[in-house]
Write a protein that holds these residues in place. Structure first.
Motif, PDB file in Angstrom:
ATOM      1  N   ALA A 200       0.749  -1.224   0.083  1.00 27.91           N
ATOM      2  CA  ALA A 200       0.066   0.018  -0.085  1.00 27.91           C
ATOM      3  C   ALA A 200       1.081   1.138   0.013  1.00 27.91           C
ATOM      4  O   ALA A 200       0.559   2.116  -0.677  1.00 27.91           O
ATOM      5  CB  ALA A 200      -1.074  -0.122   1.360  1.00 27.91           C
ATOM      6  N   ILE A 201       1.857   1.039   0.744  1.00 32.41           N
ATOM      7  CA  ILE A 201       2.979   2.506   0.997  1.00 32.41           C
ATOM      8  C   ILE A 201       3.633   2.615  -0.250  1.00 32.41           C
ATOM      9  O   ILE A 201       3.636   3.687  -0.824  1.00 32.41           O
ATOM     10  CB  ILE A 201       3.881   2.189   2.061  1.00 32.41           C
ATOM     11  N   ASP A 202       4.059   1.555  -1.001  1.00 27.29           N
ATOM     12  CA  ASP A 202       4.636   1.679  -2.169  1.00 27.29           C
ATOM     13  C   ASP A 202       3.716   2.300  -3.267  1.00 27.29           C
ATOM     14  O   ASP A 202       4.091   3.140  -4.203  1.00 27.29           O
ATOM     15  CB  ASP A 202       4.983   0.207  -2.600  1.00 27.29           C
ATOM     16  N   GLY A 203       2.417   1.957  -3.324  1.00 23.85           N
ATOM     17  CA  GLY A 203       1.427   2.453  -4.366  1.00 23.85           C
ATOM     18  C   GLY A 203       1.163   3.828  -3.953  1.00 23.85           C
ATOM     19  O   GLY A 203       1.104   4.638  -4.873  1.00 23.85           O
ATOM     20  N   TRP A 204       1.088   4.280  -2.895  1.00 21.64           N
ATOM     21  CA  TRP A 204       0.975   5.772  -2.466  1.00 21.64           C
ATOM     22  C   TRP A 204       2.144   6.517  -2.736  1.00 21.64           C
ATOM     23  O   TRP A 204       1.805   7.720  -3.465  1.00 21.64           O
ATOM     24  CB  TRP A 204       0.657   5.852  -0.962  1.00 21.64           C
ATOM     25  N   ARG A 205       3.397   6.101  -2.773  1.00 21.44           N
ATOM     26  CA  ARG A 205       4.408   6.796  -3.111  1.00 21.44           C
ATOM     27  C   ARG A 205       4.323   6.954  -4.806  1.00 21.44           C
ATOM     28  O   ARG A 205       4.582   8.006  -5.065  1.00 21.44           O
ATOM     29  CB  ARG A 205       5.697   6.037  -2.724  1.00 21.44           C
ATOM     30  N   GLU A 206       4.098   6.016  -5.489  1.00 18.26           N
ATOM     31  CA  GLU A 206       4.238   5.979  -6.811  1.00 18.26           C
ATOM     32  C   GLU A 206       2.924   7.010  -7.394  1.00 18.26           C
ATOM     33  O   GLU A 206       3.302   7.736  -8.169  1.00 18.26           O
ATOM     34  CB  GLU A 206       3.820   4.848  -7.529  1.00 18.26           C
ATOM     35  N   ASN A 207       1.844   6.976  -6.770  1.00 18.49           N
ATOM     36  CA  ASN A 207       0.677   7.721  -7.049  1.00 18.49           C
ATOM     37  C   ASN A 207       0.978   9.475  -6.733  1.00 18.49           C
ATOM     38  O   ASN A 207       0.759  10.363  -7.289  1.00 18.49           O
ATOM     39  CB  ASN A 207      -0.465   7.489  -6.176  1.00 18.49           C
ATOM     40  N   SER A 208       1.880   9.553  -5.458  1.00 20.79           N
ATOM     41  CA  SER A 208       2.029  10.826  -5.235  1.00 20.79           C
ATOM     42  C   SER A 208       3.188  11.362  -6.233  1.00 20.79           C
ATOM     43  O   SER A 208       3.325  12.630  -6.400  1.00 20.79           O
ATOM     44  CB  SER A 208       2.604  10.887  -3.558  1.00 20.79           C
ATOM     45  N   LEU A 209       4.200  10.531  -6.410  1.00 22.76           N
ATOM     46  CA  LEU A 209       5.126  11.028  -7.571  1.00 22.76           C
ATOM     47  C   LEU A 209       4.405  11.313  -8.856  1.00 22.76           C
ATOM     48  O   LEU A 209       4.832  12.378  -9.422  1.00 22.76           O
ATOM     49  CB  LEU A 209       6.072   9.820  -7.682  1.00 22.76           C
ATOM     50  N   ALA A 210       3.484  10.628  -9.295  1.00 28.15           N
ATOM     51  CA  ALA A 210       2.709  10.909 -10.452  1.00 28.15           C
ATOM     52  C   ALA A 210       1.953  12.229 -10.393  1.00 28.15           C
ATOM     53  O   ALA A 210       1.911  13.094 -11.258  1.00 28.15           O
ATOM     54  CB  ALA A 210       1.663   9.662 -10.601  1.00 28.15           C
ATOM     55  N   TYR A 211       1.446  12.392  -9.266  1.00 21.97           N
ATOM     56  CA  TYR A 211       0.702  13.782  -8.901  1.00 21.97           C
ATOM     57  C   TYR A 211       1.852  15.106  -9.404  1.00 21.97           C
ATOM     58  O   TYR A 211       1.495  15.837  -9.922  1.00 21.97           O
ATOM     59  CB  TYR A 211      -0.041  13.636  -7.481  1.00 21.97           C
ATOM     60  N   TRP A 212       2.950  14.908  -8.649  1.00 22.63           N
ATOM     61  CA  TRP A 212       3.781  15.822  -8.703  1.00 22.63           C
ATOM     62  C   TRP A 212       4.328  16.075  -9.962  1.00 22.63           C
ATOM     63  O   TRP A 212       4.772  16.957 -10.388  1.00 22.63           O
ATOM     64  CB  TRP A 212       5.103  15.719  -7.776  1.00 22.63           C
ATOM     65  N   LYS A 213       4.296  14.885 -10.954  1.00 26.32           N
ATOM     66  CA  LYS A 213       4.802  15.132 -12.096  1.00 26.32           C
ATOM     67  C   LYS A 213       3.826  15.816 -12.888  1.00 26.32           C
ATOM     68  O   LYS A 213       4.303  16.476 -14.198  1.00 26.32           O
ATOM     69  CB  LYS A 213       5.058  13.588 -12.800  1.00 26.32           C
ATOM     70  N   THR A 214       2.605  15.920 -12.695  1.00 24.27           N
ATOM     71  CA  THR A 214       1.594  16.816 -13.510  1.00 24.27           C
ATOM     72  C   THR A 214       1.999  18.276 -13.601  1.00 24.27           C
ATOM     73  O   THR A 214       1.722  18.643 -14.571  1.00 24.27           O
ATOM     74  CB  THR A 214       0.196  16.528 -13.083  1.00 24.27           C
ATOM     75  N   PHE A 215       2.528  18.444 -12.632  1.00 27.34           N
ATOM     76  CA  PHE A 215       3.027  19.904 -12.492  1.00 27.34           C
ATOM     77  C   PHE A 215       4.228  20.222 -13.224  1.00 27.34           C
ATOM     78  O   PHE A 215       4.078  21.126 -13.923  1.00 27.34           O
ATOM     79  CB  PHE A 215       3.317  20.478 -10.987  1.00 27.34           C
ATOM     80  N   ASP A 216       4.881  19.160 -13.419  1.00 28.20           N
ATOM     81  CA  ASP A 216       6.239  19.428 -14.324  1.00 28.20           C
ATOM     82  C   ASP A 216       5.824  19.415 -15.580  1.00 28.20           C
ATOM     83  O   ASP A 216       6.178  20.080 -16.632  1.00 28.20           O
ATOM     84  CB  ASP A 216       7.329  18.165 -13.925  1.00 28.20           C
ATOM     85  N   GLU A 217       4.790  18.637 -15.998  1.00 19.57           N
ATOM     86  CA  GLU A 217       4.437  18.429 -17.338  1.00 19.57           C
ATOM     87  C   GLU A 217       3.626  19.830 -17.758  1.00 19.57           C
ATOM     88  O   GLU A 217       3.508  19.939 -19.055  1.00 19.57           O
ATOM     89  CB  GLU A 217       3.276  17.234 -17.423  1.00 19.57           C
ATOM     90  N   ALA A 218       3.328  20.477 -16.883  1.00 19.78           N
ATOM     91  CA  ALA A 218       2.470  21.831 -17.128  1.00 19.78           C
ATOM     92  C   ALA A 218       3.339  23.081 -17.469  1.00 19.78           C
ATOM     93  O   ALA A 218       2.948  23.950 -17.882  1.00 19.78           O
ATOM     94  CB  ALA A 218       1.442  21.997 -15.987  1.00 19.78           C
ATOM     95  N   VAL A 219       4.790  22.601 -17.183  1.00 16.84           N
ATOM     96  CA  VAL A 219       5.652  23.912 -17.408  1.00 16.84           C
ATOM     97  C   VAL A 219       6.212  23.667 -18.821  1.00 16.84           C
ATOM     98  O   VAL A 219       6.829  22.644 -19.388  1.00 16.84           O
ATOM     99  CB  VAL A 219       6.892  23.690 -16.411  1.00 16.84           C
ATOM    100  N   ASP A 220       6.197  25.105 -19.515  1.00 17.66           N
ATOM    101  CA  ASP A 220       6.837  25.338 -20.859  1.00 17.66           C
ATOM    102  C   ASP A 220       8.014  26.037 -20.605  1.00 17.66           C
ATOM    103  O   ASP A 220       8.166  27.178 -20.987  1.00 17.66           O
ATOM    104  CB  ASP A 220       5.832  25.444 -21.857  1.00 17.66           C
TER     105      ASP A 220
END
Length: 595
Positions: A200-220
């Motif tokens: 469960a913790i591993d899954g939360w970590r990966e989901n949280s990393l994916a969440y932060w990645k959406t911000f990086d993808e929004a930057v140009d």
């Protein structure tokens, strides 16, 4: 239960500073865009307000050695390198030991596919035993926590503490011991939480990393100072409350602007003044205008929070008037007192604060990807208010107690009225344009020093670094005689080296504080407008050097020692860096395209 204030602390055995003497430069921040936790290079969490940035703390060791902390005890360890993980708000800290390294990963669950309100501490396999001790002190350390058992968990009032290894209660602390060679984790949840497993913790970590990645993808952005831009955006986002879209000025309170106080303020609120610079940073860097528009929407929800003005000059995260100022019986960071929560300046008249909302709206209309005049009713109210009250003395950008005719407030009011007039109807354009011309005439008649520079306020012989923004706001060209005289006076009187700048204060000696980090970036923008790009770059580099190894800025820095001062991370300073770098990059690209 109120505890007596402890005596000034000395360092702990082994050379580790007492919690409230940790250098501000050593602080790192993790968060979930609801709240944030602050920790030092030894992995001690010294500040944490569960649920929301401006809520009561559970851990306040940063402000009092008995205020609560969550420490990782490794006998003989010393601080090593640290970094944010893959561009996220998740912090990896390394502790060095003669027997090898101990690696910590501190993070808070984020995103739609992870539980809300969980702070996790993961420890990699250690060559030596590790002991984790959570010593909670709720409500800013004003009473002892009630700890109890619930199965394998420890309940801290309504909060649940879980661990990979057995937890035990020792007095008013919860302890977990990790044998040498074993990895482990501890987590604290805002409320009851079923015992998680490793998967469960591993899954939360990966989901949280994916969440932060959406911000990086929004930057140009791929220009100069790319790493520093990314770090500045992360800092702003760590200060942003996702549910409301408000960005707090910083996540801490009462870290002093002057060593040992008393200029210690609570910055966990959302200031109108920051709107223009933060909205500008988000709009100019992001592929869509969503983040910038949401922040402006938050600001505009604050209408009705003042009995006298269009809105209070800052609010809490519910767009409501911030609580009144209260002093806490805490020792203070490095003895700096008083320790304050709440803030008493919310109902001041600050012309620049209201004007910055109108300027932020202009940026949305000009830089944004939508054509409609978002929040136009609020912009109209502000401009009508400025038209009727610009003649009044105000408290100025630095929230001084004495009301004076501060030049920067008049100037930015004129710029706001002119910018809004371009979007108003014929009657609005005339009224606001006429008022702006009256302001310009008044400033020319009353707000110049004997040297011909823009005075800090009418009748003063001194200048303030806010004047570097006058060309940025489109008030005047950068090379007018008034601006040249102003910059000459600033460098002579308010800069230790021509790259860093003090602010000029009415009620205190600004040179007794640290240099104001954002101010150097404003000056860099000025020199970009003058075409002196190498000079601007050097000033930006000097400002970046005031941050720590994680790219975090506090409000100020001591130019003699490099010590960071004030609350952290300072969203205003990070937005200032973004503005200066984008202007520099555009100028460099224009120079290149022109041969």
């Amino acid at each position: 239960m109120t505890r007596p204030r402890p005596e000034r602390q000395t360092d702990r055995p082994g050379g580790t500073p007492a919690s409230n003497t940790v250098p501000i430069r050593d602080l790192g921040v993790i968060g979930d865009r609801r709240s944030a936790a602050v920790l030092d290079r030894m992995g001690r969490i010294l500040w944490y307000c569960p649920c929301r940035f401006d809520g009561p703390s559970l851990l306040a060791g940063l402000l009092d050695p008995d205020g609560g902390e969550w420490r990782v005890e490794v006998e003989g360890a010393r601080p090593g390198p640290r970094r944010y993980l893959d561009g996220s708000g998740m912090l990896e800290t390394t502790l060095e030991h003669d027997a090898g390294r101990v690696t910590l990963l501190d993070w808070m669950t984020s995103g739609p596919d992870a539980p809300v309100g969980v702070l996790l501490r993961e420890i990699g396999p250690s060559p030596v035993p590790v002991r984790l001790v959570l010593h909670p002190r709720p409500d800013y350390g004003r009473h002892a926590a009630q700890l109890s058992r619930s199965g394998e968990a420890v309940m801290i009032e309504q909060m649940a503490l879980h661990g990979s290894h057995p937890l035990r209660i020792e007095g008013d602390a919860a302890v977990m011991e990790l044998p040498a060679g074993e990895a482990g984790w501890m987590l604290l949840s805002d409320g009851p939480l079923p015992p998680p497993d490793r998967a469960a913790i591993d899954g939360w970590r990966e989901n949280s990393l994916a969440y932060w990645k959406t911000f990086d993808e929004a930057v140009d952005y791929q220009g100069v100072f790319k790493t520093e831009i990314d770090e500045a955006l992360r800092a702003i986002r760590l200060c942003t409350h996702e549910e409301s879209s408000g960005t707090v000025a910083a996540v801490t309170t009462s870290l002093p602007e002057v060593p040992e106080g008393p200029r210690n303020w609570d910055y966990r609120y959302v200031w109108l003044r920051d709107a223009g610079m933060i909205v500008s940073a988000l709009l100019r860097l992001c592929k869509s205008d969503g983040e910038g528009e949401r922040y402006l929407r938050f600001i505009c929800r604050s209408t009705g929070t003042s009995e006298h003005y269009p809105m209070a000059v800052f609010t809490d995260l519910d767009s409501q008037t911030a609580p009144p100022e209260t002093e806490l019986p805490l020792a203070g960071w490095n003895g700096a007192r008083p320790v304050r929560i709440g803030n008493g300046a919310a109902d001041q008249l600050q012309l620049d604060a209201f004007a910055n909302v109108a300027l932020a709206a202009k940026l949305l209309y000009r830089e944004g990807k939508q054509d409609e005049r978002a929040h136009w009713d609020v912009v109209q109210d502000i401009c009508n208010f400025l038209t009727g009250c610009w003649q009044e003395p105000d408290h100025g950008i630095w929230e001084e107690g004495e009301r004076l005719h501060y030049t920067s407030g008049k100037v930015v009011a004129a710029c706001a009225l002119e910018s809004a007039a371009a979007y108003g109807d014929a009657d609005e354009a005339k009224r606001w344009g006429d008022a702006a011309r009256e302001i310009r005439d008044w400033v020319a008649a009353h707000c110049l020093t004997p040297e011909g520079a823009y005075a800090v306020h009418a009748g003063s012989d001194e200048v303030d670094v806010t004047a570097a923004l006058f060309p940025v706001w489109d008030y005047c060209a950068a090379d007018t005689p008034e601006m040249i005289a102003t910059m000459t006076a600033l460098e002579r009187d308010w800069s230790p080296d021509g790259k860093l700048y003090w602010r000029r204060l009415q009620e205190a000696d600004g040179r007794a504080e640290g240099v104001f980090v954002a101010a150097g970036f404003w000056v860099a923008q000025y020199w970009v407008m003058r075409g002196e790009l190498e000079r601007a770059r050097e000033i930006i580099e000097a400002g970046i050097a005031q941050g720590n190894d994680l790219g975090l800025f506090s409000e100020e820095a001591d130019p003699r020692t490099g010590e960071m001062l004030g609350n952290i991370p300072q969203a205003f300073a990070h937005a200032g860096l973004i503005g200066a770098v984008i202007d520099l990059n555009r100028a460099l690209e224009a120079r290149k395209s022109n041969g």
